[in-house]
Enzyme design. Structure first.
Site, PDB file in Angstrom:
ATOM      1  N   LYS A 115       0.872  -1.410  -0.218  1.00  0.00           N
ATOM      2  CA  LYS A 115       0.043  -0.051   0.257  1.00  0.00           C
ATOM      3  C   LYS A 115       0.854   1.466  -0.114  1.00  0.00           C
ATOM      4  O   LYS A 115      -0.003   2.319  -0.495  1.00  0.00           O
ATOM      5  CB  LYS A 115      -0.825   0.005   1.564  1.00  0.00           C
ATOM      6  CG  LYS A 115      -2.286  -1.309   1.077  1.00  0.00           C
ATOM      7  CD  LYS A 115      -3.399  -0.774   2.038  1.00  0.00           C
ATOM      8  CE  LYS A 115      -4.026  -2.415   1.775  1.00  0.00           C
ATOM      9  NZ  LYS A 115      -5.339  -1.575   1.463  1.00  0.00           N
ATOM     10  N   LYS A 207      -4.953  -8.613  -6.651  1.00  0.00           N
ATOM     11  CA  LYS A 207      -6.217  -8.512  -6.472  1.00  0.00           C
ATOM     12  C   LYS A 207      -6.861  -7.762  -5.967  1.00  0.00           C
ATOM     13  O   LYS A 207      -7.359  -6.289  -6.976  1.00  0.00           O
ATOM     14  CB  LYS A 207      -6.019  -9.231  -4.477  1.00  0.00           C
ATOM     15  CG  LYS A 207      -5.610  -7.173  -3.946  1.00  0.00           C
ATOM     16  CD  LYS A 207      -5.399  -7.599  -1.925  1.00  0.00           C
ATOM     17  CE  LYS A 207      -6.561  -7.145  -1.107  1.00  0.00           C
ATOM     18  NZ  LYS A 207      -6.894  -7.247  -0.720  1.00  0.00           N
ATOM     19  N   LYS A 210     -10.645  -2.473  -3.487  1.00  0.00           N
ATOM     20  CA  LYS A 210     -12.096  -1.628  -3.682  1.00  0.00           C
ATOM     21  C   LYS A 210     -11.265   0.182  -3.539  1.00  0.00           C
ATOM     22  O   LYS A 210     -12.087   0.740  -4.469  1.00  0.00           O
ATOM     23  CB  LYS A 210     -11.986  -0.687  -1.817  1.00  0.00           C
ATOM     24  CG  LYS A 210     -12.845  -1.608  -0.641  1.00  0.00           C
ATOM     25  CD  LYS A 210     -13.447  -1.227   0.445  1.00  0.00           C
ATOM     26  CE  LYS A 210     -13.683  -2.273   1.229  1.00  0.00           C
ATOM     27  NZ  LYS A 210     -12.822  -2.961   1.225  1.00  0.00           N
TER      28      LYS A 210
HETATM   29  N1  AQP Z   1     -10.099  -9.229  -3.742  1.00  0.00           N
HETATM   30  C1  AQP Z   1     -10.161 -10.507  -2.564  1.00  0.00           C
HETATM   31  N2  AQP Z   1      -9.954 -11.370  -1.961  1.00  0.00           N
HETATM   32  C2  AQP Z   1     -11.390 -12.109  -1.245  1.00  0.00           C
HETATM   33  N3  AQP Z   1     -10.961 -11.742   0.135  1.00  0.00           N
HETATM   34  C3  AQP Z   1     -10.390 -10.251   0.011  1.00  0.00           C
HETATM   35  N4  AQP Z   1     -11.018  -9.191   1.174  1.00  0.00           N
HETATM   36  C4  AQP Z   1     -10.535  -7.956   0.303  1.00  0.00           C
HETATM   37  N5  AQP Z   1      -9.938  -8.286  -0.881  1.00  0.00           N
HETATM   38  C5  AQP Z   1     -10.457  -9.432  -1.809  1.00  0.00           C
HETATM   39  C6  AQP Z   1     -11.573  -9.699   2.049  1.00  0.00           C
HETATM   40  O1  AQP Z   1     -12.798  -9.061   2.841  1.00  0.00           O
HETATM   41  C7  AQP Z   1     -12.374  -8.296   3.769  1.00  0.00           C
HETATM   42  C8  AQP Z   1     -12.461  -6.907   4.307  1.00  0.00           C
HETATM   43  O2  AQP Z   1     -11.660  -6.784   3.917  1.00  0.00           O
HETATM   44  P1  AQP Z   1     -11.171  -4.613   3.817  1.00  0.00           P
HETATM   45  O3  AQP Z   1     -12.018  -4.088   3.402  1.00  0.00           O
HETATM   46  O4  AQP Z   1     -11.059  -5.299   5.158  1.00  0.00           O
HETATM   47  O5  AQP Z   1      -9.458  -4.691   3.719  1.00  0.00           O
HETATM   48  P2  AQP Z   1      -8.771  -5.385   2.063  1.00  0.00           P
HETATM   49  O6  AQP Z   1      -8.346  -6.710   2.081  1.00  0.00           O
HETATM   50  O7  AQP Z   1      -7.356  -4.059   2.079  1.00  0.00           O
HETATM   51  O8  AQP Z   1      -9.982  -4.368   0.908  1.00  0.00           O
HETATM   52  P3  AQP Z   1      -9.405  -4.079  -0.005  1.00  0.00           P
HETATM   53  O9  AQP Z   1     -10.969  -4.199  -0.888  1.00  0.00           O
HETATM   54  O10 AQP Z   1      -8.633  -3.798  -0.764  1.00  0.00           O
HETATM   55  O11 AQP Z   1      -9.499  -2.454   0.907  1.00  0.00           O
HETATM   56  P4  AQP Z   1      -8.813  -0.777  -0.171  1.00  0.00           P
HETATM   57  O12 AQP Z   1      -8.703  -1.120  -2.115  1.00  0.00           O
HETATM   58  O13 AQP Z   1      -9.271  -0.258   0.673  1.00  0.00           O
HETATM   59  O14 AQP Z   1      -7.562  -1.515   0.068  1.00  0.00           O
HETATM   60  C9  AQP Z   1     -11.165  -8.771   4.132  1.00  0.00           C
HETATM   61  O15 AQP Z   1     -11.217 -10.827   5.103  1.00  0.00           O
HETATM   62  C10 AQP Z   1     -10.066  -9.009   3.675  1.00  0.00           C
HETATM   63  O16 AQP Z   1      -9.392 -10.659   3.512  1.00  0.00           O
END
Ligand code: AQP
Length: 344
Positions: A115, A207, A210
């Site tokens: 990140k 992956k 968001k």
């Molecule tokens: N691509 C993914 N595949 C499977 N699981 C995923 N999770 C996130 N992306 C995937 C799971 O969703 C839960 C919540 O995640 P989060 O919002 O706390 O943080 P993150 O993992 O950093 O999610 P994002 O979507 O990538 O958000 P941003 O872009 O804002 O950082 C967790 O259980 C995560 O494993």
């Protein structure tokens, strides 16, 4: 030693629109655990602000995550749904864990490196300390199980390291206060089955996320049927047809991703999906996947929209959930303050 009461905790950041990765990696797994465990599902808004969030967007996204939990089938009466910032003990325990965790441990966190990228000097201190707050979220409730996507595995390992070090460092004080020696449990991640890591539809090396700038890389939980079908039709693939066995997917991340998504949505194994579609090209597989995704996601999206049209129900759920979460958190924090030696 008596075993810990089994308890589930998990959270999602309100940092943008929820996507299929959040659903398949996390939210979908929250539902069956309710049958066997008391569950606490949190909207982790304090984690979201580790990167800039427009305040109005943060509120909207907080309601969206809570709506997704409810629409997917979490029962807020039998279990707990709340947003993290309402229970201030999360911040208090996180500070104590900042003083337990070691710099070397934090510097190994690959999610921070990903990140921060080349911008490490200019990201927030909160982004670096994020995993200590996550450990506090879980251990405040002495949670034994955490359903998460594969990307959170390393943070769960760190949570165990922090629990173990706290138990060791304060062993004498824990005993002097008449508390069980393994004060914090060593929490287990719940990561299994297909789609624990859903990939971007545009780039099989990343992956689904968001914060991806391309709206075509993710299927959002609130996408309509046309958007879902269009994104799957345009998803990056290779020219080969699907193999009949899983081994044939090796070195084909985009194909493996779509098969994994199908398997998770249909409650099948990847082997079973390939037994059905092996030998067929993406021209046949993509429409079948789109139809399945719409069938599974549309009812949840409809319920989410209903809940978001008038947020009064969600607000009541979050308030009630916070009151119940706080009751548990206050017991842990009062023990922790004694153990650490804070004068009350
Ligand atoms: N691509 C993914 N595949 C499977 N699981 C995923 N999770 C996130 N992306 C995937 C799971 O969703 C839960 C919540 O995640 P989060 O919002 O706390 O943080 P993150 O993992 O950093 O999610 P994002 O979507 O990538 O958000 P941003 O872009 O804002 O950082 C967790 O259980 C995560 O494993």
């Amino acid at each position: 030693m008596t075993s810990f009461e089994q308890r589930v905790f998990s959270g999602i950041k309100p940092s943008g629109d929820l996507h299929l990765g959040n659903y398949l990696g996390a939210i979908r797994r929250f539902v069956p655990l309710q049958k066997t465990h008391p569950c606490i599902y949190c909207v982790v808004d304090m984690h979201a602000i580790t990167v800039w969030q427009d305040p109005a967007d943060l509120k909207r996204a907080t309601f969206e995550v809570a709506a997704a939990y409810i629409a997917a089938g979490v029962d807020p009466e039998k279990h707990i749904i709340f947003n993290q910032s309402q229970v201030i003990e999360h911040a208090e325990l996180a500070w104590i864990f900042n003083c337990v965790a070691r710099m070397g441990w934090m510097q190994r966190m690959t999610q921070f490196k990903d990140k921060a990228g080349k911008n490490a000097q200019n990201v927030s201190l909160g982004l670096f300390a994020y995993p200590a707050l996550m450990a506090a979220d879980i251990l405040l409730y002495k949670a034994t199980h955490v359903p998460v996507g594969d990307d959170q595995k390393q943070h769960l390992e760190l949570t165990r390291d922090i629990a173990q070090k706290f138990n060791n460092d304060f062993a004498a004080s824990i005993a002097a206060n008449g508390l069980r020696a393994d004060f914090f449990p060593l929490t287990e991640p719940v990561i299994f089955g297909p789609a624990t890591r859903v990939l971007s539809l545009r780039d099989g090396t990343k992956k689904m996320s968001k914060s991806d700038a391309s709206g075509m890389a993710a299927i959002y939980m609130l996408d309509d049927a046309d958007a879902i079908a269009r994104k799957i039709r345009k998803a990056k693939t290779d020219p080969e047809s699907l193999p009949s066995e899983e081994a044939g997917l090796s070195g084909r991340p985009e194909a493996a991703n779509l098969v994994g998504i199908y398997a998770a949505l249909a409650d099948m194994s990847a082997e079973q999906v390939l037994a059905e579609f092996g030998g067929q090209g993406f021209g046949a597989f993509k429409p079948a996947l789109a139809e399945l995704a719409v069938e599974k996601l549309a009812p949840i999206a409809t319920e989410m929209r209903k809940l978001l049209d008038d947020t009064s129900h969600i607000e009541a759920v979050l308030k009630d959930g916070a009151n119940r979460a706080r009751t548990i958190a206050q017991v842990t924090m009062s023990e922790v303050r004694d153990v650490v030696g804070f004068v009350l």
